[in-house]
Design a protein around this motif. Structure first.
Motif, short mmCIF file in Angstrom:
data_model
loop_
_atom_site.label_atom_id
_atom_site.label_comp_id
_atom_site.label_asym_id
_atom_site.label_seq_id
_atom_site.Cartn_x
_atom_site.Cartn_y
_atom_site.Cartn_z
N LEU A 68 0.75 -0.79 0.06
CA LEU A 68 -0.38 0.23 -0.17
C LEU A 68 1.15 1.22 -0.38
CD1 LEU A 68 -2.77 -1.25 2.68
CD2 LEU A 68 -2.62 -1.30 -0.07
N ALA A 69 1.80 1.33 0.68
CA ALA A 69 2.96 2.31 0.62
C ALA A 69 3.29 2.65 -0.77
CB ALA A 69 4.35 1.92 1.88
N PHE A 70 4.14 1.58 -0.51
CA PHE A 70 4.33 2.03 -2.47
C PHE A 70 3.46 2.39 -3.50
CE2 PHE A 70 5.79 0.05 -6.38
CZ PHE A 70 7.62 0.30 -6.27
N ARG A 71 2.59 1.76 -3.72
CA ARG A 71 1.67 2.19 -4.17
C ARG A 71 0.78 3.01 -5.15
NH1 ARG A 71 -3.45 -1.13 -5.86
NH2 ARG A 71 -3.74 0.32 -6.92
N PHE A 72 0.44 3.81 -3.01
CA PHE A 72 0.13 5.02 -3.16
C PHE A 72 0.74 6.14 -2.36
CE2 PHE A 72 -3.61 1.68 -2.28
CZ PHE A 72 -3.84 2.22 -3.65
N GLY A 73 1.92 5.38 -2.19
CA GLY A 73 2.79 6.44 -1.52
C GLY A 73 3.45 6.57 -2.54
N ASN A 74 3.92 6.84 -4.16
CA ASN A 74 4.29 6.58 -5.55
C ASN A 74 3.86 7.10 -6.50
OD1 ASN A 74 7.44 6.28 -3.38
ND2 ASN A 74 6.42 4.43 -3.13
N GLY A 75 4.04 8.59 -6.55
CA GLY A 75 2.88 8.38 -8.34
C GLY A 75 3.78 8.17 -9.86
N LEU A 76 4.70 7.85 -8.77
CA LEU A 76 5.64 6.88 -10.28
C LEU A 76 5.40 5.75 -10.57
CD1 LEU A 76 8.26 6.67 -12.25
CD2 LEU A 76 9.48 5.84 -10.48
N PHE A 77 4.65 4.99 -9.33
CA PHE A 77 3.74 3.80 -9.58
C PHE A 77 2.24 3.74 -10.11
CE2 PHE A 77 7.72 3.45 -7.51
CZ PHE A 77 8.49 2.78 -8.57
N GLU A 78 1.63 4.51 -9.16
CA GLU A 78 0.27 4.12 -9.38
C GLU A 78 -0.03 4.76 -10.59
OE1 GLU A 78 -1.78 2.62 -8.03
OE2 GLU A 78 -3.32 3.82 -7.65
N SER A 79 0.52 5.42 -11.26
CA SER A 79 -0.14 5.76 -12.70
C SER A 79 -0.14 5.02 -13.71
CB SER A 79 0.71 6.68 -12.88
OG SER A 79 1.80 7.02 -13.39
N VAL A 80 0.99 3.76 -13.82
CA VAL A 80 0.97 2.28 -14.44
C VAL A 80 0.25 1.13 -13.80
CG1 VAL A 80 3.06 3.22 -14.99
CG2 VAL A 80 3.41 1.48 -14.05
N TRP A 81 -0.31 1.62 -12.80
CA TRP A 81 -1.10 0.12 -11.94
C TRP A 81 -2.19 0.20 -12.28
CZ3 TRP A 81 2.21 -0.98 -8.28
CH2 TRP A 81 2.64 -2.35 -7.29
N ASN A 82 -2.03 -0.26 -13.93
CA ASN A 82 -3.68 -0.52 -14.28
C ASN A 82 -3.31 -1.89 -15.97
OD1 ASN A 82 -2.91 1.08 -16.55
ND2 ASN A 82 -3.37 3.04 -15.28
N ALA A 83 -4.55 -1.71 -16.41
CA ALA A 83 -4.32 -2.45 -17.75
C ALA A 83 -3.68 -2.39 -18.55
CB ALA A 83 -5.80 -3.48 -17.71
N ASP A 84 -4.07 -0.91 -19.25
CA ASP A 84 -2.82 -0.48 -19.62
C ASP A 84 -1.29 -0.62 -20.17
OD1 ASP A 84 -4.69 1.06 -20.66
OD2 ASP A 84 -4.98 2.77 -19.84
N HIS A 85 -0.79 -1.03 -18.66
CA HIS A 85 1.07 -1.17 -18.59
C HIS A 85 1.26 -2.57 -18.06
CE1 HIS A 85 1.28 3.05 -19.14
NE2 HIS A 85 -0.40 3.49 -18.50
N ILE A 86 0.19 -2.93 -17.47
CA ILE A 86 0.74 -4.46 -16.72
C ILE A 86 -0.36 -5.87 -17.55
CG2 ILE A 86 0.21 -5.71 -14.45
CD1 ILE A 86 0.16 -2.98 -12.73
N ASP A 87 0.30 -6.42 -17.69
CA ASP A 87 0.14 -7.81 -19.02
C ASP A 87 -0.41 -8.64 -18.04
OD1 ASP A 87 1.10 -8.65 -21.59
OD2 ASP A 87 1.26 -10.68 -19.64
N HIS A 88 0.23 -9.10 -17.35
CA HIS A 88 -0.27 -10.04 -15.42
C HIS A 88 0.05 -9.76 -14.39
CE1 HIS A 88 3.36 -12.71 -17.48
NE2 HIS A 88 3.43 -13.02 -16.80
N VAL A 89 -0.02 -10.39 -13.48
CA VAL A 89 0.47 -10.44 -12.38
C VAL A 89 1.04 -11.53 -11.72
CG1 VAL A 89 -0.34 -9.45 -9.59
CG2 VAL A 89 -1.46 -8.11 -11.67
N GLN A 90 1.02 -12.03 -11.38
CA GLN A 90 1.17 -13.83 -10.51
C GLN A 90 1.59 -13.38 -8.77
OE1 GLN A 90 4.83 -15.55 -11.76
NE2 GLN A 90 5.16 -14.85 -13.34
N ILE A 91 0.95 -14.75 -7.75
CA ILE A 91 1.49 -14.48 -6.16
C ILE A 91 1.74 -15.92 -6.38
CG2 ILE A 91 0.18 -14.25 -4.60
CD1 ILE A 91 -2.21 -12.39 -5.70
N GLU A 92 2.82 -16.21 -6.12
CA GLU A 92 3.73 -17.45 -6.05
C GLU A 92 4.29 -17.17 -4.11
OE1 GLU A 92 6.23 -18.93 -9.68
OE2 GLU A 92 6.44 -16.63 -9.78
N VAL A 93 3.27 -18.47 -3.72
CA VAL A 93 3.67 -19.16 -1.60
C VAL A 93 4.10 -19.84 -2.17
CG1 VAL A 93 2.83 -18.57 0.21
CG2 VAL A 93 1.85 -16.86 -1.77
#
Ligand SMILES: NC(=O)C1=CN([C@@H]2O[C@H](COP(=O)(O)OP(=O)(O)OC[C@H]3O[C@@H](n4cnc5c(N)ncnc54)[C@H](OP(=O)(O)O)[C@@H]3O)[C@@H](O)[C@H]2O)C=CC1
Ligand SMILES: O=C1O[C@H](COP(=O)(O)O)[C@@H](O)[C@H](O)[C@H]1O
Length: 474
Positions: A181-206
């Motif tokens: 949350l801090a990374f996303r919402f505290g940094n304009g650089l990343f929040e602006s590309v946090w969407n389908a226009d810029h992200i191809d896919h997401v992985q969550i691996e545990v």
């Protein structure tokens, strides 16, 4: 505090060492008592319980019991057995502790018992009055499908007001998860590309190296999907995918997480691979013909403007080759195809990736390509890496359970999960629960069934690193 399940695995590995660490850090109330509880068979007396706790701190705590902090902590520990029909010893112990403490006492009750003991214990808390005015922390899994989750919520609310119920998901207490949350919402650089226009896919691996470690009774009722996906992995997805909350308070965060869950499409069995490690059915307590899955990988999608068309690939399992908590966001390629694979030293056209490693103490990396020095223009893989351990004093951090125990004591619901979101997650899981694919065998110490690669193709799983020579064809 009354800790049900005080002799169990979770108490031994996380809760008791966590409480000790909070005490050593001066983060417990000025005056408190911890009464462990469990079934009467083999119930320890007070001294034996203190010895049990000290061993848990030494074996699983981060510092060992250290004489200076141990004695003032140990005097607050007691044990009283209880069953739903024989609660008297516990009532007596609670009455004595509250008399010793004096003044108004805030009770905190922690249910670290097997899920099939939740309801009987909660009813006993209602009948005996032990639940009156108390806060309740309850462990996952919250039900095993939508109907049972609703029924459990009804039982909880019959004894506890909703604002005194803390449904714990310890992944949300991890420092590195909150940092999303801090990374996303505290940094304009990343929040602006946090969407389908810029992200191809997401992985969550545990992946987890450990097997079921003697937890057959629990695991045979639960399996990997219910144990890990519908709980931890989906809640990580909620943090990753949510819209910006109006404020960083409990109500705003819960609202945004639940909005994501409402937009999640139902889990498609055709986009799910289940697995079972070789040797699982020979584990003590496991049925010889068990079809319970120890591995689950699946692809889900979020049907909203931010994420439409972006697959979220999730993978977790026991008996795998590494223990990791890794989230990878893979970015779309640059719009102009100026450099092809032949221009890259590695021979592969690697996309940019943003990688969160959530295992304590955690790290964040960004992979990109850079010009290799020389007269010709060749691209090489490079990365920017941030490691918590290099930048902050780890001793200042709290482990997931420590943070959440402290939050429950101070009445902060922000990092706890909510009934509505949980019920929605069971709702979208219904197609898979009704028609689960048969688990495929996999070798212990592997990455799970090879079939899992089909889910993510033509891309590939981020783990294992490094991704030597594997093509990316987004
Ligand atoms: N272990 C882990 O890593 C994690 C566990 N959890 C959750 O924590 C909870 C407990 O798990 P875990 O510690 O692994 O389980 P264990 O089986 O190791 O321990 C369960 C504990 O509950 C006691 N108990 C069993 N039945 C009853 C009952 N009917 N009434 C009262 N107490 C009872 C047991 O006592 P006795 O030994 O005397 O039978 C034991 O102390 C589960 O809900 C699980 O999902 C959540 C996250 C991680
Ligand atoms: O809730 C659970 O989590 C643990 C994994 O937690 P971690 O913080 O140690 O990664 C898992 O092993 C267990 O099966 C599950 O119940």
């Amino acid at each position: 505090m009354i800790l049900f399940g005080a002799t169990g695995d979770l108490a031994k590995r996380k809760l008791l060492p966590g409480l000790f660490h909070l005490a050593a850090a001066g983060m417990m109330p000025a005056r408190y008592r911890i009464i462990g509880s469990g079934l009467p068979h083999d119930a320890p007396g007070t001294d034996d319980f203190r010895t049990h706790v000290r061993a848990a701190v030494d074996n699983y705590g981060r510092t060992g019991h250290g004489a200076g902090s141990w004695d003032p902590f140990a005097v607050n520990l007691d044990f009283a057995p209880a069953t739903p029909t024989e609660p008297q010893a516990l009532r007596d112990a609670v009455a004595k502790a509250e008399q010793d403490l004096g003044g108004p006492v805030q009770r905190l009750i922690y249910l670290a018992v097997p899920p099939d003991a939740f309801v009987a214990t909660v009813r006993m808390l209602g009948v005996t009055g032990l639940g009156t005015g108390a806060k309740l922390v309850i462990e996952k899994p919250f039900g095993h499908d939508l109907d049972s989750a609703k029924a459990l919520n009804r039982e909880l609310r019959a004894v506890f007001d909703e604002d005194r119920i803390y449904r714990i998901d310890h992944f949300l207490g991890k420092e590195a998860v909150q940092n999303i949350l801090a990374f996303r919402f505290g940094n304009g650089l990343f929040e602006s590309v946090w969407n389908a226009d810029h992200i191809d896919h997401v992985q969550i691996e545990v992946p987890e190296r450990l097997t079921i470690e003697g937890r057959a009774d629990f695991y045979e009722q639960t399996g990997a999907f219910r144990d890990m996906v519908v709980t931890h992995l989906f809640h990580l997805l909620g943090f990753l995918a949510m819209e910006a909350p109006a404020r960083l308070d409990a109500a705003s965060l819960h609202e945004q997480a639940e909005t994501v869950f409402q937009a999640l499409n139902p889990v498609d069995p055709a986009r799910t691979v289940l697995g079972q490690y070789d040797g699982y059915t020979a584990e003590p307590g496991v049925a010889p013909d068990s079809t319970v899955e120890t591995f689950a990988a699946l692809t889900v999608e979020i049907d909203n403007p931010r994420w439409a068309g972006v697959p979220f690939h999730l993978r977790t399992g026991k008996g795998m080759t590494q223990s990791r908590h890794t989230i990878t966001l893979t970015f779309t390629k640059a719009p102009q195809d100026l450099f092809g694979p032949a221009d890259c030293t590695s021979g592969r056209d690697a996309p940019n990736e943003l990688i969160f490693e959530l295992s304590d103490p955690g790290s964040i990396s960004i992979s990109f390509r850079t010009k290799a020095p020389g007269a010709d223009t060749r691209l090489d893989d490079a990365s920017l890496n941030f490691h918590y351990a290099d930048s902050f004093t780890a001793a200042h951090g709290l482990l997931g359970y420590e943070r959440l125990l402290h939050d429950a004591m101070t009445g902060d619901h922000t990092l706890f999960t909510q009934a509505g979101g949980i019920e929605r997650l069971w709702e979208i899981s219904a197609p898979l629960l009704a028609h689960p694919p048969r688990p495929l065998p996999y070798r212990q110490g592997s990455w799970g069934p090879a079939e899992t690669d089909r889910l993510i193709a033509p891309a590939s799983w981020h783990l294992p690193e490094p991704r030597d020579g594997r093509p990316w064809q987004g």
